[in-house]
Each structure stands twice: as structure tokens, then as C-alpha cells.
Scaffold this motif. Structure first.
Motif, PDB file in Angstrom:
ATOM      1  N   SER A  38       0.719  -1.627   0.350  1.00 41.07           N
ATOM      2  CA  SER A  38       0.250   0.011   0.034  1.00 41.07           C
ATOM      3  C   SER A  38       0.893   1.300  -0.125  1.00 41.07           C
ATOM      4  O   SER A  38       0.131   2.028  -0.764  1.00 41.07           O
ATOM      5  CB  SER A  38      -0.851   0.105   1.011  1.00 41.07           C
ATOM      6  OG  SER A  38      -1.425  -1.210   1.612  1.00 41.07           O
ATOM      7  N   ARG A  55      -1.509  -1.707   7.545  1.00 40.96           N
ATOM      8  CA  ARG A  55      -2.531  -1.980   6.747  1.00 40.96           C
ATOM      9  C   ARG A  55      -3.656  -2.768   7.075  1.00 40.96           C
ATOM     10  O   ARG A  55      -5.286  -3.027   6.230  1.00 40.96           O
ATOM     11  CB  ARG A  55      -2.470  -2.076   5.486  1.00 40.96           C
ATOM     12  CG  ARG A  55      -1.196  -2.841   5.287  1.00 40.96           C
ATOM     13  CD  ARG A  55      -0.888  -3.428   3.735  1.00 40.96           C
ATOM     14  NE  ARG A  55      -0.214  -4.356   3.030  1.00 40.96           N
ATOM     15  CZ  ARG A  55      -0.143  -5.009   2.386  1.00 40.96           C
ATOM     16  NH1 ARG A  55      -1.095  -4.984   1.250  1.00 40.96           N
ATOM     17  NH2 ARG A  55       0.816  -6.412   2.274  1.00 40.96           N
ATOM     18  N   HIS A  56      -3.351  -4.002   7.954  1.00 40.34           N
ATOM     19  CA  HIS A  56      -4.286  -5.202   7.490  1.00 40.34           C
ATOM     20  C   HIS A  56      -5.442  -4.876   8.681  1.00 40.34           C
ATOM     21  O   HIS A  56      -6.229  -4.621   9.051  1.00 40.34           O
ATOM     22  CB  HIS A  56      -3.282  -5.822   8.456  1.00 40.34           C
ATOM     23  CG  HIS A  56      -3.271  -6.701   6.728  1.00 40.34           C
ATOM     24  ND1 HIS A  56      -3.407  -7.585   5.879  1.00 40.34           N
ATOM     25  CD2 HIS A  56      -1.409  -7.036   6.884  1.00 40.34           C
ATOM     26  CE1 HIS A  56      -2.176  -7.907   5.392  1.00 40.34           C
ATOM     27  NE2 HIS A  56      -0.671  -7.902   5.991  1.00 40.34           N
ATOM     28  N   ALA A  58      -6.294  -2.023  10.040  1.00 39.97           N
ATOM     29  CA  ALA A  58      -7.310  -0.948   9.190  1.00 39.97           C
ATOM     30  C   ALA A  58      -8.251  -1.139   8.697  1.00 39.97           C
ATOM     31  O   ALA A  58      -9.602  -0.081   8.072  1.00 39.97           O
ATOM     32  CB  ALA A  58      -6.161   0.883   8.023  1.00 39.97           C
ATOM     33  N   HIS A  59      -7.786  -2.351   8.569  1.00 42.69           N
ATOM     34  CA  HIS A  59      -9.440  -3.401   6.872  1.00 42.69           C
ATOM     35  C   HIS A  59      -9.536  -4.033   8.109  1.00 42.69           C
ATOM     36  O   HIS A  59      -9.686  -4.802   8.439  1.00 42.69           O
ATOM     37  CB  HIS A  59      -8.705  -3.610   6.591  1.00 42.69           C
ATOM     38  CG  HIS A  59      -9.306  -4.059   5.504  1.00 42.69           C
ATOM     39  ND1 HIS A  59     -10.434  -5.972   4.861  1.00 42.69           N
ATOM     40  CD2 HIS A  59      -9.093  -4.404   3.563  1.00 42.69           C
ATOM     41  CE1 HIS A  59     -10.836  -5.963   3.936  1.00 42.69           C
ATOM     42  NE2 HIS A  59      -9.250  -4.966   3.132  1.00 42.69           N
ATOM     43  N   PRO A  60     -11.772  -3.580   8.079  1.00 39.84           N
ATOM     44  CA  PRO A  60     -12.478  -4.396   9.046  1.00 39.84           C
ATOM     45  C   PRO A  60     -12.300  -5.619   8.710  1.00 39.84           C
ATOM     46  O   PRO A  60     -12.797  -6.328   9.795  1.00 39.84           O
ATOM     47  CB  PRO A  60     -13.696  -3.252   8.343  1.00 39.84           C
ATOM     48  CG  PRO A  60     -13.331  -2.472   7.595  1.00 39.84           C
ATOM     49  CD  PRO A  60     -12.099  -2.721   7.262  1.00 39.84           C
ATOM     50  N   ALA A  61     -12.418  -6.119   7.771  1.00 43.43           N
ATOM     51  CA  ALA A  61     -12.315  -7.448   7.855  1.00 43.43           C
ATOM     52  C   ALA A  61     -11.115  -8.457   8.154  1.00 43.43           C
ATOM     53  O   ALA A  61     -11.318  -9.228   8.360  1.00 43.43           O
ATOM     54  CB  ALA A  61     -12.596  -8.130   6.077  1.00 43.43           C
ATOM     55  N   ARG A  62      -9.426  -7.844   8.464  1.00 44.86           N
ATOM     56  CA  ARG A  62      -8.828  -7.905   8.638  1.00 44.86           C
ATOM     57  C   ARG A  62      -8.181  -7.979   9.808  1.00 44.86           C
ATOM     58  O   ARG A  62      -7.394  -8.396  10.885  1.00 44.86           O
ATOM     59  CB  ARG A  62      -7.881  -7.995   7.289  1.00 44.86           C
ATOM     60  CG  ARG A  62      -8.094  -8.848   5.838  1.00 44.86           C
ATOM     61  CD  ARG A  62      -7.118  -8.379   5.239  1.00 44.86           C
ATOM     62  NE  ARG A  62      -5.888  -7.095   5.415  1.00 44.86           N
ATOM     63  CZ  ARG A  62      -6.061  -5.964   3.987  1.00 44.86           C
ATOM     64  NH1 ARG A  62      -6.960  -7.370   3.274  1.00 44.86           N
ATOM     65  NH2 ARG A  62      -4.901  -5.751   4.223  1.00 44.86           N
ATOM     66  N   ARG A  63      -8.552  -7.287  10.520  1.00 40.33           N
ATOM     67  CA  ARG A  63      -8.257  -5.897  12.293  1.00 40.33           C
ATOM     68  C   ARG A  63      -8.144  -7.697  12.897  1.00 40.33           C
ATOM     69  O   ARG A  63      -7.470  -7.485  13.572  1.00 40.33           O
ATOM     70  CB  ARG A  63      -9.550  -5.286  11.879  1.00 40.33           C
ATOM     71  CG  ARG A  63      -8.654  -4.823  13.170  1.00 40.33           C
ATOM     72  CD  ARG A  63     -10.222  -3.100  13.671  1.00 40.33           C
ATOM     73  NE  ARG A  63      -9.876  -2.431  12.707  1.00 40.33           N
ATOM     74  CZ  ARG A  63     -11.104  -1.673  11.777  1.00 40.33           C
ATOM     75  NH1 ARG A  63     -12.115  -1.273  12.530  1.00 40.33           N
ATOM     76  NH2 ARG A  63     -10.861  -1.186  11.099  1.00 40.33           N
ATOM     77  N   TYR A  82      -4.418  -8.899  14.238  1.00 37.58           N
ATOM     78  CA  TYR A  82      -3.615  -7.388  13.988  1.00 37.58           C
ATOM     79  C   TYR A  82      -3.802  -6.069  14.402  1.00 37.58           C
ATOM     80  O   TYR A  82      -3.238  -5.097  14.009  1.00 37.58           O
ATOM     81  CB  TYR A  82      -3.935  -7.995  12.054  1.00 37.58           C
ATOM     82  CG  TYR A  82      -2.895  -8.542  11.299  1.00 37.58           C
ATOM     83  CD1 TYR A  82      -2.198  -7.916  10.812  1.00 37.58           C
ATOM     84  CD2 TYR A  82      -2.847 -10.247  11.316  1.00 37.58           C
ATOM     85  CE1 TYR A  82      -1.349  -8.540  10.268  1.00 37.58           C
ATOM     86  CE2 TYR A  82      -2.821 -10.344  10.105  1.00 37.58           C
ATOM     87  CZ  TYR A  82      -1.653 -10.200   9.634  1.00 37.58           C
ATOM     88  OH  TYR A  82      -0.878 -11.063   9.494  1.00 37.58           O
ATOM     89  N   GLY A 278      -0.893 -10.995   5.718  1.00 33.14           N
ATOM     90  CA  GLY A 278      -1.703 -11.133   6.794  1.00 33.14           C
ATOM     91  C   GLY A 278      -1.276 -12.921   6.609  1.00 33.14           C
ATOM     92  O   GLY A 278      -3.020 -12.823   7.151  1.00 33.14           O
TER      93      GLY A 278
END
Ligand code: 6R9
Length: 596
Positions: A38, A55-56, A58-63, A82, A278
Motif C-alpha cells: 500500500s 494496513r491489515h 485498518a481493514h475491517p475484515a482483517r483487523r 492484527y 496477512g
């Protein structure tokens, strides 16, 4: 002995991230590889911690996904998502600010595998300080030497390691400003936990030039002090690309890298690469044990396992019954690095573990995997594999000293087709080291004619696969750990009975090589069983796990005319090998073993 080829069925090929090697090589570009990451928000640069964690987060599905699954000694499992890792490492970055640590200053860790390691590592990178991980089994002397060479501003360690390794050298390190000890406040150093609690959980990473230093790894050469190899934030592009191409690593993988975080593998692929991808990384607090390692692979449902030949040989020695007691069906890929992987182990693993081993080759200086047997390609057991996409490998004509011949005009001779020579890499990939700390001439010597010279000798077969032949220098690889003979010799010579020492690696069926020392004694000291025991205890105390396993008394050591101990000759005589070119030998009569 040849073990032929282990073919990969079509469905395995198709399922791999890189199914077609030729095409991947043709189409690869580092510019494109960079675009898969990113970059810092607002185009303010490239920072490893942002790519691996923020960056992970910040991502709702990865947090909420597990970044680190840590298996403690007592069997407890600690998980860090994360999101949690992002906040905790923010706290550490803030804490470094409070301590007055500035970008570019060095934060050392002497931690072994522990959850705090990841918090400290990424907090340091966020603060744009340089992370320098040390091997936790080092004794006080190698630790002191590296902290001093690296001008450590901060050291993070555990209470036990503080007492054992740091306390004896603390006074010798006046420039070390802060020693942080994990856990609640105790007698030693400053409490890391208290510091984290007092720091805020929000942090914005400052502008980071991709060429800013990020990681510092010490490595050993034949002579002189250990060398500090400096890597920059841009290295993350290679960590990411090679984790995908060589380890076939994806976000849904449960990945276990068994290397200690104090060595380059334990950082590039034990901390950074799996999180950039990830995935969930598994880390284990305990020492090597075949049975438990099988249990970890089974119970944690490990899908990608990156380990070392020594460990695999011990699995093999433990017999096939142990393998049958465990369910390894989740395991998709086994990869190995650090020392020569004999073809026998690859074939054994294929038969007994149900998966072959994919050998990979690289060095502290290269920062990332350079040559590999790929998940989606056939394996040639015993071969290191082929260059990863984006990497140009070559073999250069060697001179009598084993190293590449560099002509007076600076040119080298590149060998074509089937050949044997010094392994070299076209300079300029993102994770290439950018310098040896305070040693620009040592750095310059590593390059010629646009090539980085690795110091390894390799053979290439007619299909372009590389086979490890040996090292051009005297550096020792024991259980995958790189050991500089000079550092061991210097320590031995600090013992009052020792006049001179010569240290070599001798073959060992499990560890590849073990460290053996030859010593001559000062006037007044006599060889004895007690003195040998004392010397072994002395080096063990000073050096820790890299100490020699055996010490032999010698009446004299062979020297070159320029006065250097000829380790090559010590080794040839020890192993009954041809003694080679003795034209530089100064005292041909030297060395008849004089051990009691
Ligand atoms: C990653 C790492 C580098 C040296 C390297 C070589 C040896 C590494 C190998 C291998 C044979 C392999 N080495 N991988 N030898 N086959 N697959 O180990 O870095 O500690 O700097 O050691 O290790 O001699 O030059 P580092």
C-alpha cells in the motif's frame, strides 16, 4: 548420489501462487511487486510496519484476524490480532519517543520468541528507529560486542536474559541509554510493561523514505569483528514477493518459521513476511524437541512450515513411527534454509511426512530468498533450486583463493551453461543490504562489475538449477547458525593459558558442522583433561551456544607467511583431505595433535 526429480502433479502446480516458473520470471518486475503493497497513507513513503500490521488493522475484515499465535512454555496460547498488534506497537513507538529515541537510532532485542518481540519490532519500525535482533543463546561477549558495534540506544530483554547475559556487561556499555525488561517493574532495568501502559495507543508513522535503514543484522566473516548488515524499509517488497513465490504464503495460512528471531531468517520470514502477507504466524517458546514439534504441526494445523536441515535430520533420525502418530494433513509446504539440505532428507520427507522439502538459499546480506525450489515446480532433491523471479543469479570464474577473479579493469568472467564458480547476484534488488556498519571498504569488496559476490561456491546444471558446493571462506555453519571462527578464536585467546587458537567446522551428521578449536598454550601451561574442561566451560560461558564443542591442544598451528592461522590446513588435516596449495605456509612442520 542423485535422487532424480520429484514431480508435482498438475493440481498442485495449478493451485500454487506461482504455477509457471518461466512465465513468472518473464513477467516479473520489482515496480509491479511494489504496487502490491500500500505505501504510507498520503504517499509519504514505505514503512515495513505499515505493510505488515497497520494496513491489515485498518481493514475491517482483517483487523480481528490472528496475527501472532504464541505457544508459551506452560502450554498457554497467547493470541494477538492484527488490530491489537497495531495498537500495542503504537504504544511502543510512542514510548520510544518519550525515551528520546530518534529515527535512525538502534533498538536491539535479546528476547527469543515472545509476544513482546512483535510489539517491539513493529513499534521500532514505526518510530523509524532501526531494529537489531540478537540471538538469545549468545553469551555476554557476543552481545556486548554487537551492542557496541551497533551503538545501541535501547536494548529490550527478559529478566532471565538480563541476569545471565546483560548484567555482566552493563557497565561496559556507557552509550546504551535504556535497558527495557519485559514484565512488571522488577529490580533490573526499566519495565517494558509499565512503559507500554503509560504510552498512548495512537500513532501516526512519520514519512519514511524506502531507502531509510530499518533492520540491522550481524553476520560473521572470516576475519575481524562481526559485520552489521543494514537493510532498508524497501526490503519489504522482497519479503512480500518471495514469501508468495517461494513459500506460497497466503492470508489464510497458518505459518510456522522455526528460526530464532536473532538470525535473519527469524526476522525476514519469522516476523515480517508472514504478516505482510496477512497470514497467522505460530511462534513457540520452547527449545527444539521432535515430539513437541510434531504436536505443534498437528495441533496448530500448520499449513506452511519454514525450518532448517538440522531439525529435519533430527526428525528423520527419530524414525517414521512418530510421524504416523500425528495428523499432518493440513501441511501444504515444507521449506528449509540455512545449510546444505541433503537430497535424502527431501525424499524421506516426501515418503514419511507426505510432503517433500523445498530448499531455499539466501544470506543475511540478501535479506530475502534468492534461490528456491518452488511450490508449483518440480523439485530436484539436493539442489537449492532456481533464482526467484526478479533475481539474476550467475556463476563467476574463480581464482586460486576460491573467490571470483576480478580483472584490473574491474571486470569478472561470467560462466555460461553447466558450470561451477562463485555464486553471484545481479546487484539492485530491494532487500539487498545497503552497507556494513562503519565498514564501507568491506561493503565495496562484496561487489564487482554489477554483481554482488556471495562467497559461496555453487554448480549449475544444464537446466539452470543451482547446487551448493561449499563456501569460499572459513565461516562455519552449525545447525544453520553462521559462526565466525575469528570471534571464537579471539575469545579463546582471552583465556590466560591460551597462546593461539585456530577454529574450524568439522562435519556432523545432524548439525551439518560443529565447531572445533585447536589451541597452543602459553609457557607454563600444560595440556590436561582439566584444562580442556576449563577451556570448554570458559568459551561456553562467554560465547553461549556458538562455543566450540571440542578443544584440542596442538604444539603449534600452521601459519601463512603473513602470519594468519591456516584454518584450511587445520581442516584438511583433521579430515584427512588433500592439503592443497601449501606455497603460502610458513611453518610446514606445525600441528601434530598433542592432546592428552
Ligand atoms: C539465511 C541464512 C548464509 C549462508 C550462505 C550459505 C549457507 C544458506 C543454504 C546454505 C546450502 C542452502 N546457506 N542457505 N547452504 N544450502 N539452502 O542462512 O543466512 O546466516 O547469513 O547464512 O548459509 O553458505 O552463504 P546467513
Amino acid at each position: 548420489m542423485s535422487y532424480g526429480t520429484i514431480g508435482k502433479p498438475d493440481h498442485v502446480r495449478r493451485a500454487a501462487i506461482m504455477g509457471d516458473y518461466g512465465r513468472a520470471r518473464r513477467e516479473f518486475s520489482w515496480t509491479h511487486a511494489r504496487l502490491e503493497l500500500s505505501g504510507l497513507p498520503g504517499g509519504t513513503g514505505l514503512n515495513i510496519a505499515h505493510e505488515a500490521v497497520d494496513r491489515h488493522a485498518a481493514h475491517p475484515a482483517r483487523r480481528g484476524r490472528t496475527a501472532v499465535r504464541f505457544l508459551d512454555r506452560d502450554g498457554t496460547v497467547h493470541e494477538l490480532t492484527y488490530g491489537e498488534l497495531a495498537r500495542r506497537s503504537n504504544r511502543f513507538a510512542n514510548a520510544l519517543g518519550t525515551l528520546g529515541v530518534r529515527p535512525g537510532e538502534r533498538v536491539f532485542t535479546l528476547l527469543g520468541a515472545r509476544p513482546e518481540l512483535y510489539v517491539v519490532a513493529f513499534g521500532t519500525l514505526k518510530a523509524r528507529a532501526v531494529l537489531a535482533p540478537l540471538f538469545s543463546a549468545f553469551g555476554p561477549e557476543p552481545v556486548r560486542c554487537r551492542l557496541e558495534l551497533g551503538e545501541a540506544a535501547v536494548l529490550v530483554t527478559t529478566p532471565a536474559l538480563y541476569r545471565r547475559t546483560v548484567a555482566p556487561i552493563r557497565d561496559a556499555l556507557p552509550r546504551l541509554r535504556h535497558v527495557l525488561v519485559v514484565g512488571p517493574p522488577g529490580e533490573d532495568g526499566c519495565s517494558l510493561d509499565a512503559l507500554l501502559d503509560a504510552a498512548g495507543p495512537e500513532y501516526r508513522i512519520g514519512p519514511t523514505d524506502p531507502q531509510d535503514p530499518a533492520l540491522l543484522h550481524f553476520t560473521s566473516g572470516t576475519t575481524g569483528t562481526p559485520k552489521g548488515a543494514v537493510h532498508v524499509h524497501e526490503a519489504v517488497v522482497a519479503h512480500h514477493a518471495t514469501a508468495r513465490a517461494a513459500l506460497d504464503l497466503r492470508p489464510d495460512d497458518v505459518y510456522w518459521c522455526t528460526a530464532d528471531p536473532g538470525w535473519v531468517t527469524g526476522t525476514s520470514y519469522g516476523i515480517v513476511a508472514p504478516l505482510v502477507v496477512g497470514a497467522t504466524l505460530v511462534a513457540d517458546a520452547r527449545e527444539f524437541d521432535v515430539r513437541r514439534w510434531y504436536r505443534v504441526l498437528d495441533e496448530q494445523r500448520v499449513t506452511v512450515w519454514y525450518t532448517a536441515p538440522t531439525a529435519l535430520r533430527m526428525f528423520m533420525a527419530a524414525g517414521p513411527e512418530e510421524a504416523r502418530r500425528h495428523d499432518l494433513s493440513a501441511l501444504r509446504l515444507i521449506a528449509s534454509v540455512g545449510e546444505p539440505l541433503n537430497g535424502e532428507v527431501v525424499v524421506w520427507a516426501d515418503a514419511v511426512l507426505g510432503r517433500p522439502v523445498h530448499d531455499t538459499w539466501w544470506q543475511t546480506e540478501t535479506g530475502a530468498i534468492m534461490i528456491a525450489n518452488f511450490a508449483g515446480s518440480d523439485i530436484r532433491p539436493g539442489s537449492m533450486g532456481r533464482p526467484v523471479p526478479g533475481i539474476g543469479a550467475g556463476l563467476l570464474e574463480q581464482g586460486p583463493d576460491g573467490r571470483a577473479v576480478v580483472a584490473p579493469d574491474g571486470r569478472v568472467k561470467v560462466l555460461h551453461g553447466e558450470a561451477e564458480g562463485e555464486l553471484a547476484l545481479r546487484a539492485g534488488w530491494p532487500s539487498m543490504f545497503r552497507g556494513y556498519l562503519d565498514a564501507p571498504e568491506r561493503y565495496a569488496e562484496c561487489f564487482a562489475d554489477g554483481w554482488y559476490l556471495t562467497g559461496d561456491i555453487a554448480r549449475r546444471d544444464r537446466d539452470g538449477w543451482y547446487w551448493f558446493v561449499g563456501r569460499a571462506d572459513d565461516v562455519i555453519k552449525s545447525a544453520g547458525h553462521l559462526i565466525g571462527p575469528f570471534e571464537v578464536e579471539s575469545t579463546l585467546m582471552r583465556h590466560p593459558a591460551v597462546a593461539e587458537a585456530g577454529v574450524i567446522g568439522v562435519p556432523d551428521p545432524a548439525a551439518g558442522e560443529i565447531v572445533k578449536a585447536f589451541v597452543t598454550l602459553r609457557a607454563g601451561a600444560e595440556p590436561s583433561v582439566e584444562l580442556r574442561r576449563e577451556l570448554l566451560a570458559f568459551v561456553r560461558r562467554e560465547l553461549g551456544a556458538v562455543a566450540p564443542k571440542s578443544v584440542e591442544f596442538a604444539p603449534a598451528l600452521p601459519h601463512t607467511r603473513s602470519g594468519k592461522v591456516m584454518r584450511r590446513l587445520l581442516r584438511a588435516r583433521e579430515l584427512g583431505l588433500p592439503e592443497g596449495d601449501l606455497s603460502t605456509l610458513e611453518n610446514a612442520a606445525a600441528l601434530t595433535a598433542g592432546s592428552p
